[in-house]
Design a protein around this motif. Structure first.
Motif, PDB file in Angstrom:
ATOM      1  N   ASP A   1      62.456  12.916  60.339  1.00  0.00           N
ATOM      2  CA  ASP A   1      63.865  12.877  60.793  1.00  0.00           C
ATOM      3  C   ASP A   1      64.219  11.879  61.430  1.00  0.00           C
ATOM      4  O   ASP A   1      64.935  11.654  62.516  1.00  0.00           O
ATOM      5  CB  ASP A   1      64.238  14.114  61.818  1.00  0.00           C
ATOM      6  CG  ASP A   1      63.514  13.951  63.127  1.00  0.00           C
ATOM      7  OD1 ASP A   1      62.311  13.659  63.095  1.00  0.00           O
ATOM      8  OD2 ASP A   1      63.971  14.293  64.264  1.00  0.00           O
TER       9      ASP A   1
ATOM     10  N   PRO B   1      64.693  11.962  50.553  1.00  0.00           N
ATOM     11  CA  PRO B   1      65.832  11.476  51.355  1.00  0.00           C
ATOM     12  C   PRO B   1      67.046  11.401  50.784  1.00  0.00           C
ATOM     13  O   PRO B   1      67.185  11.492  49.373  1.00  0.00           O
ATOM     14  CB  PRO B   1      65.316   9.981  51.727  1.00  0.00           C
ATOM     15  CG  PRO B   1      63.803   9.926  51.349  1.00  0.00           C
ATOM     16  CD  PRO B   1      63.487  11.073  50.482  1.00  0.00           C
ATOM     17  N   GLY B   2      68.051  11.898  51.486  1.00  0.00           N
ATOM     18  CA  GLY B   2      69.618  11.740  50.887  1.00  0.00           C
ATOM     19  C   GLY B   2      69.854  13.231  49.874  1.00  0.00           C
ATOM     20  O   GLY B   2      71.222  13.196  49.514  1.00  0.00           O
TER      21      GLY B   2
ATOM     22  N   GLY C   1      66.759   5.384  56.501  1.00  0.00           N
ATOM     23  CA  GLY C   1      66.786   6.896  56.448  1.00  0.00           C
ATOM     24  C   GLY C   1      67.943   7.240  55.893  1.00  0.00           C
ATOM     25  O   GLY C   1      69.241   6.568  55.853  1.00  0.00           O
ATOM     26  N   LYS C   2      67.999   8.432  55.019  1.00  0.00           N
ATOM     27  CA  LYS C   2      69.151   9.193  54.372  1.00  0.00           C
ATOM     28  C   LYS C   2      69.126  10.749  54.748  1.00  0.00           C
ATOM     29  O   LYS C   2      68.065  11.046  54.684  1.00  0.00           O
ATOM     30  CB  LYS C   2      68.923   8.944  52.728  1.00  0.00           C
ATOM     31  CG  LYS C   2      69.067   7.572  52.381  1.00  0.00           C
ATOM     32  CD  LYS C   2      68.855   7.625  50.914  1.00  0.00           C
ATOM     33  CE  LYS C   2      69.164   6.265  50.209  1.00  0.00           C
ATOM     34  NZ  LYS C   2      68.887   6.231  48.671  1.00  0.00           N
ATOM     35  N   ALA C   3      70.260  11.014  55.397  1.00  0.00           N
ATOM     36  CA  ALA C   3      70.222  12.469  55.649  1.00  0.00           C
ATOM     37  C   ALA C   3      70.128  13.265  54.769  1.00  0.00           C
ATOM     38  O   ALA C   3      70.337  13.160  53.545  1.00  0.00           O
ATOM     39  CB  ALA C   3      71.601  12.652  56.268  1.00  0.00           C
ATOM     40  N   ILE C   4      69.492  14.792  55.069  1.00  0.00           N
ATOM     41  CA  ILE C   4      69.269  15.909  54.288  1.00  0.00           C
ATOM     42  C   ILE C   4      69.941  17.056  54.764  1.00  0.00           C
ATOM     43  O   ILE C   4      70.034  17.138  55.972  1.00  0.00           O
ATOM     44  CB  ILE C   4      67.710  16.113  54.344  1.00  0.00           C
ATOM     45  CG1 ILE C   4      67.127  15.169  53.494  1.00  0.00           C
ATOM     46  CG2 ILE C   4      67.518  17.558  53.640  1.00  0.00           C
ATOM     47  CD1 ILE C   4      65.574  15.082  53.414  1.00  0.00           C
TER      48      ILE C   4
ATOM     49  N   GLY D   1      71.712   4.851  59.047  1.00  0.00           N
ATOM     50  CA  GLY D   1      71.152   4.664  57.799  1.00  0.00           C
ATOM     51  C   GLY D   1      71.048   3.232  57.461  1.00  0.00           C
ATOM     52  O   GLY D   1      71.016   2.891  56.001  1.00  0.00           O
TER      53      GLY D   1
ATOM     54  N   ALA E   1      66.761  10.429  60.046  1.00  0.00           N
ATOM     55  CA  ALA E   1      68.090  10.532  59.828  1.00  0.00           C
ATOM     56  C   ALA E   1      68.365  12.068  60.169  1.00  0.00           C
ATOM     57  O   ALA E   1      67.408  12.625  60.336  1.00  0.00           O
ATOM     58  CB  ALA E   1      68.594  10.200  58.427  1.00  0.00           C
TER      59      ALA E   1
ATOM     60  N   VAL F   1      68.875  16.112  59.776  1.00  0.00           N
ATOM     61  CA  VAL F   1      68.327  16.996  59.002  1.00  0.00           C
ATOM     62  C   VAL F   1      69.178  18.108  59.454  1.00  0.00           C
ATOM     63  O   VAL F   1      69.021  18.772  60.585  1.00  0.00           O
ATOM     64  CB  VAL F   1      66.800  17.203  59.048  1.00  0.00           C
ATOM     65  CG1 VAL F   1      66.524  18.796  58.219  1.00  0.00           C
ATOM     66  CG2 VAL F   1      66.067  16.130  58.434  1.00  0.00           C
TER      67      VAL F   1
ATOM     68  N   TYR G   1      61.725  14.833  54.098  1.00  0.00           N
ATOM     69  CA  TYR G   1      61.615  13.430  54.414  1.00  0.00           C
ATOM     70  C   TYR G   1      62.788  12.918  54.395  1.00  0.00           C
ATOM     71  O   TYR G   1      63.446  12.474  53.148  1.00  0.00           O
ATOM     72  CB  TYR G   1      60.634  12.796  53.515  1.00  0.00           C
ATOM     73  CG  TYR G   1      59.131  13.731  53.372  1.00  0.00           C
ATOM     74  CD1 TYR G   1      58.709  14.040  54.490  1.00  0.00           C
ATOM     75  CD2 TYR G   1      58.684  13.820  52.133  1.00  0.00           C
ATOM     76  CE1 TYR G   1      57.480  14.524  54.258  1.00  0.00           C
ATOM     77  CE2 TYR G   1      57.637  14.492  52.056  1.00  0.00           C
ATOM     78  CZ  TYR G   1      56.771  14.862  53.132  1.00  0.00           C
ATOM     79  OH  TYR G   1      55.790  15.638  53.104  1.00  0.00           O
ATOM     80  N   THR G   2      63.571  12.408  55.274  1.00  0.00           N
ATOM     81  CA  THR G   2      64.719  11.389  55.373  1.00  0.00           C
ATOM     82  C   THR G   2      64.474  10.180  55.491  1.00  0.00           C
ATOM     83  O   THR G   2      65.174   9.159  55.137  1.00  0.00           O
ATOM     84  CB  THR G   2      65.518  11.840  56.718  1.00  0.00           C
ATOM     85  OG1 THR G   2      64.984  11.291  57.875  1.00  0.00           O
ATOM     86  CG2 THR G   2      66.001  13.190  56.663  1.00  0.00           C
TER      87      THR G   2
END
Length: 188
Positions: A91, A147-148, A128-131, A11, A93, A95, A110-111
């Motif tokens: 992806d 994102p996130g 990126g931020k994980a989902i 991230g 980050a 998913v 959308y990450t």
């Protein structure tokens, strides 16, 4: 020394033009291109392409063409996963999608994101931020998961919703930005 891929997965700001990341995206493009060219009659081959592309899957999954993603390896789906036409999962980050989840047509997950600072953004760095999407979720057509975001179990996302924040279990959410429309009573 930390690689751009390691930065991306952590991230942190990373350079997407890095040679390793460029090659990984290229391989994902080839896999999704192959998947999207296969006939609906080739159910087993289609499933095998996705299973080799994704980081992990359940045994039962079905994705309609067209499907597109950045890397594939950062996508993890549970058992009984279904994605309808024109699903896009960026992806950069991780998913994670739970069991018994259904994604309607034209959904975007959308990450990937970019710095707000225009100078940083123009220089090409991103992050990126994980989902995370829980079990038994249904994402309506044209919904966008940003994102996130984390969605709990049994969440229903209304068509066209733009999900910009996380929501707990057993709710229907909709709108832009998405908000709780109602709570879902669980049958006994």
């Amino acid at each position: 020394m930390i690689t751009e891929k390691q930065k991306m997965l952590a991230g942190q700001y990373y350079d997407p033009s890095d040679a390793e990341l460029t090659e990984l995206r290229y391989q994902a493009r080839l896999a999704t291109e192959k998947f999207n060219r296969t006939s609906a009659h080739q159910r087993e081959e289609r499933a095998e392409i996705i299973k080799s592309l994704f980081g992990s899957t359940g045994n039962s999954l079905h994705i309609e063409s067209t499907f597109n993603c950045d890397y594939g390896g950062n996508i993890h789906v549970g058992e009984n996963f279904y994605a309808n036409f024109n699903c896009v999962i960026l992806d950069v980050a991780e998913v994670r999608i739970g069991d018994n989840c259904f994604i309607a047509p034209q959904v975007g997950i959308y990450t990937a994101t970019h710095p707000l600072d225009p100078i940083q953004r123009v220089n090409g760095i991103e992050y990126g931020k994980a989902i995370t999407i829980g079990d038994n979720c249904w994402i309506g057509g044209h919904a966008t998961i940003n994102p996130g975001v984390t969605l709990g179990n049994n969440v229903v996302v209304a068509s066209g919703a733009v999900v910009t924040k996380s929501f707990a279990d057993n709710v229907v959410i909709g709108g832009n930005p998405a908000k709780v429309i109602k709570k879902i009573p669980l049958s006994m």
